[in-house]
Design a protein around this motif. Structure first.
Motif, PDB file in Angstrom:
ATOM      1  N   ASN A 101       5.119  13.060  -4.624  1.00  0.00           N
ATOM      2  CA  ASN A 101       4.397  12.024  -5.348  1.00  0.00           C
ATOM      3  C   ASN A 101       3.538  12.628  -6.457  1.00  0.00           C
ATOM      4  N   ARG A 161       0.710   3.463 -10.388  1.00  0.00           N
ATOM      5  CA  ARG A 161       0.684   4.515  -9.370  1.00  0.00           C
ATOM      6  C   ARG A 161       1.235   4.019  -8.044  1.00  0.00           C
ATOM      7  N   MET A 162       1.070   2.737  -7.768  1.00  0.00           N
ATOM      8  CA  MET A 162       1.598   2.192  -6.520  1.00  0.00           C
ATOM      9  C   MET A 162       3.125   2.295  -6.480  1.00  0.00           C
ATOM     10  N   GLU A 163       3.754   2.181  -7.636  1.00  0.00           N
ATOM     11  CA  GLU A 163       5.214   2.326  -7.700  1.00  0.00           C
ATOM     12  C   GLU A 163       5.635   3.792  -7.610  1.00  0.00           C
ATOM     13  N   SER A 187       3.450  13.818  -0.090  1.00  0.00           N
ATOM     14  CA  SER A 187       2.484  13.703  -1.190  1.00  0.00           C
ATOM     15  C   SER A 187       2.750  14.715  -2.298  1.00  0.00           C
ATOM     16  N   TRP A 219       3.858   6.408  -6.229  1.00  0.00           N
ATOM     17  CA  TRP A 219       3.413   7.133  -5.029  1.00  0.00           C
ATOM     18  C   TRP A 219       3.981   6.467  -3.771  1.00  0.00           C
ATOM     19  N   GLN A 220       5.282   6.488  -3.605  1.00  0.00           N
ATOM     20  CA  GLN A 220       5.903   5.836  -2.457  1.00  0.00           C
ATOM     21  C   GLN A 220       6.757   6.771  -1.607  1.00  0.00           C
ATOM     22  N   TRP A 237      -6.718   5.381  -3.359  1.00  0.00           N
ATOM     23  CA  TRP A 237      -6.630   6.298  -2.216  1.00  0.00           C
ATOM     24  C   TRP A 237      -8.024   6.508  -1.624  1.00  0.00           C
ATOM     25  N   ASN A 258      -2.802  -1.090  -7.888  1.00  0.00           N
ATOM     26  CA  ASN A 258      -3.157   0.236  -7.401  1.00  0.00           C
ATOM     27  C   ASN A 258      -4.392   0.208  -6.512  1.00  0.00           C
ATOM     28  N   CYS A 262      -1.131   9.662   2.094  1.00  0.00           N
ATOM     29  CA  CYS A 262      -2.448   9.325   1.536  1.00  0.00           C
ATOM     30  C   CYS A 262      -3.475  10.421   1.736  1.00  0.00           C
ATOM     31  N   TYR A 273       0.831  -1.192   0.000  1.00  0.00           N
ATOM     32  CA  TYR A 273       0.000   0.000   0.000  1.00  0.00           C
ATOM     33  C   TYR A 273       0.873   1.252   0.000  1.00  0.00           C
ATOM     34  N   TYR A 274       0.224   2.385  -0.251  1.00  0.00           N
ATOM     35  CA  TYR A 274       0.908   3.674  -0.243  1.00  0.00           C
ATOM     36  C   TYR A 274       1.345   4.045   1.184  1.00  0.00           C
TER      37      TYR A 274
END
Length: 511
Positions: free
Chosen positions: A335, A323-325, A332, A327-328, A446, A443, A74, A68-69
């Motif tokens: 990201n 997006r999971m890759e 934010s 938004w790490q 959010w 993904n 988030c 998860y992010y």
């Protein structure tokens, strides 16, 4: 009226008729509904009017299960909440989302779609949307190039989305600050809910900030509107009088955490070029779009979850990471910048595509997550600077989630073949012989939902049909945490509608 809580004298007591904790979409929609009512509304926001690292740190946490992010990145902890960077996608839930489905464990709401319809219409005004109309035929009168694919409408239909341009901090800051009966306190972090001796009603909220000022709020009615994760965290952490946390007699607070799975799943190769204006991301305000959806009778026949499928240029999609890759980062803002750069690269690649790639599309699903008590928010061992335990998210997906996605694309593939317009190719992770589970790049939207779910009986949830915490006479929860199931659409339109319904109920109580 605006008061920076850092300027309050220590041990100040604030009193009012209703106290709303959180100024995101749910809390602000409710506060706006109480303008000029003659009731004193106290609106508490943990941040100020802009991004602050120290405030964002309060939202840190850990996670396990499906990747998860970072939890810190988030949500935005300032006035307007996460509407500060949402995409504005709005569509109502379907009738089937509210009913008990025998193939979906823990499904069924104590209210129906018809109960929300008048509030959906009111939510359109708050979110600055067009008319409360989602039939394709209506929008084709305004947009004649909205041509549907020639698929069997008894199996696949076109679900419409509208796009809100409202960013609450820009649209409603002045309205709230200038309101005589709305008392907005920024930098007001609630750290404890204090109940009466029998834990049947709430006496006060305890709050503080990093200026060292502690104060309390007393009201006739209290509403938690600080997001699905933080609402659950605050209830669990308020355990001085109730060892398991306020409202948690049956161990349901924090459970049934749900997300929307937003996953690139398949490729659509058309035999010839078709107009896809209906499915494009709108370039202009007030332009809707559609996604392919599976009809209710087809969902019942195949015993699958509700989901929709979107189109994007295959060339553009192949140029992107998930997006999971992307938004790490814990910030934010970084990201978001990475996301913008990624989408710009994808757009350039799609513009340069030639030949067969102009007829090739990536199909991506947006699907509800099956309600699962093992997917949950709990308290971790670390604490924030005010001594409140940080959260731990265990995101747990089920075989029903994956089977539903596979079946949706098998159905779309069959219908595309029957219509003779092309072929659909499933991605490898969805094939029958693939490894169980989902890839790490899967993904989420959010979209945090379900941690204080609605139920008729306290054994099955946290709040009742009026969003009132079971067993507590004056404590309510607003937002997507109340969802019994998560539906396919993005949650904001429904959570605003549900918040306005709660607002009407509280007006009745106070009258």
């Amino acid at each position: 009226m605006h008061i920076d809580a850092r300027t309050l004298e220590n041990n100040t007591i604030i009193e009012g008729d209703i106290c709303i904790v959180g100024s995101g979409a749910a809390g602000l929609s409710m506060a706006l509904d109480w303008l000029n009512t003659g009731h004193k509304v106290i609106l508490l926001e943990s941040g100020g009017f802009e991004y602050e690292n120290r405030v964002q740190d309060l939202g840190q946490g850990t996670s396990s299960g499906q990747t998860y992010y970072p939890l810190r990145a988030c949500r935005l902890r300032y006035f307007g909440g996460t509407t500060g960077h949402w995409a504005g996608m709005c569509s109502p839930f379907d009738n089937i989302d509210f009913v008990k489905r025998d193939w979906v464990p823990h499904s069924g709401w104590p209210i129906s779609r018809q109960d929300l319809d008048p509030y959906y219409e009111r939510a359109h005004k708050v979110l600055q949307l067009g008319p409360y109309i989602y039939e394709l035929s209506h929008w084709q009168q305004t947009f004649p190039t909205f041509e549907a694919l020639p698929l069997d409408q008894d199996v696949i239909w076109n679900k419409m989305w509208q796009f809100s341009q409202a960013r609450y901090i820009h649209e409603y800051k002045d309205t709230i600050v200038q309101a005589s009966n709305i008392h907005l306190y920024t930098h007001a972090n609630v750290i404890n809910i204090e109940a009466n001796e029998s834990v049947s009603s709430i006496n006060r909220l305890e709050a503080t900030n990093y200026a060292g000022n502690s104060f309390s709020v007393k009201a006739k009615q209290y509403v938690l509107a600080c997001g699905s994760i933080q609402n659950a965290r605050l209830l669990l952490a308020s355990n001085q009088q109730a060892p398991n946390g306020i409202g948690n007699d049956h161990d349901n607070v924090g459970r049934y955490f749900m997300e929307h799975l937003e996953v690139a799943c398949a490729q659509l190769w058309l035999n010839k070029a078709y107009s896809t204006d209906l499915f494009k991301w709108p370039a202009e305000p007030n332009t809707p779009r559609a996604e392919l959806a599976i009809t209710e009778q087809t969902q019942i026949a195949h015993k699958i979850l509700n989901g929709t499928s979107s189109f994007a240029s295959l060339a553009g999609r192949l140029a992107r990471k998930s997006r999971m890759e992307i938004w790490q980062d814990q910030d934010s803002r970084k990201n978001m910048e990475n996301m913008k750069n990624m989408y710009a690269s994808g757009h350039e690649a799609s513009q340069q595509s030639e030949g067969p790639l102009q007829r090739a599309y990536q199909l991506s699903v947006r699907i509800e997550q099956a309600p699962n008590p093992n997917s949950r928010i709990s308290l971790g061992t670390d604490k924030d600077e005010f001594g409140v335990p940080l959260v731990h998210l265990h995101w747990d997906l089920t075989e029903l989630d994956k089977r539903s996605i596979r079946t949706i694309y098998q159905i779309i593939g069959q219908q595309v073949g029957i219509a003779g317009i092309g072929r659909v190719r499933l991605d490898e992770f969805l094939r029958e012989d693939a490894e169980p589970g989902f890839p790490d790049s899967t993904n989420g939207g959010w979209h945090h939902m379900g941690t204080t779910r609605m139920s008729d009986a306290p054994q099955n949830g946290v709040v009742d049909a009026n969003c009132q915490v079971h067993g507590l006479s004056n404590l309510f929860v607003a937002g997507a945490g109340c969802y019994s199931t998560s539906g396919a659409p993005n949650p904001t339109l429904t959570l605003v509608a549900l918040s306005l319904r709660l607002s009407d109920y509280l007006k009745g109580k106070l009258s």
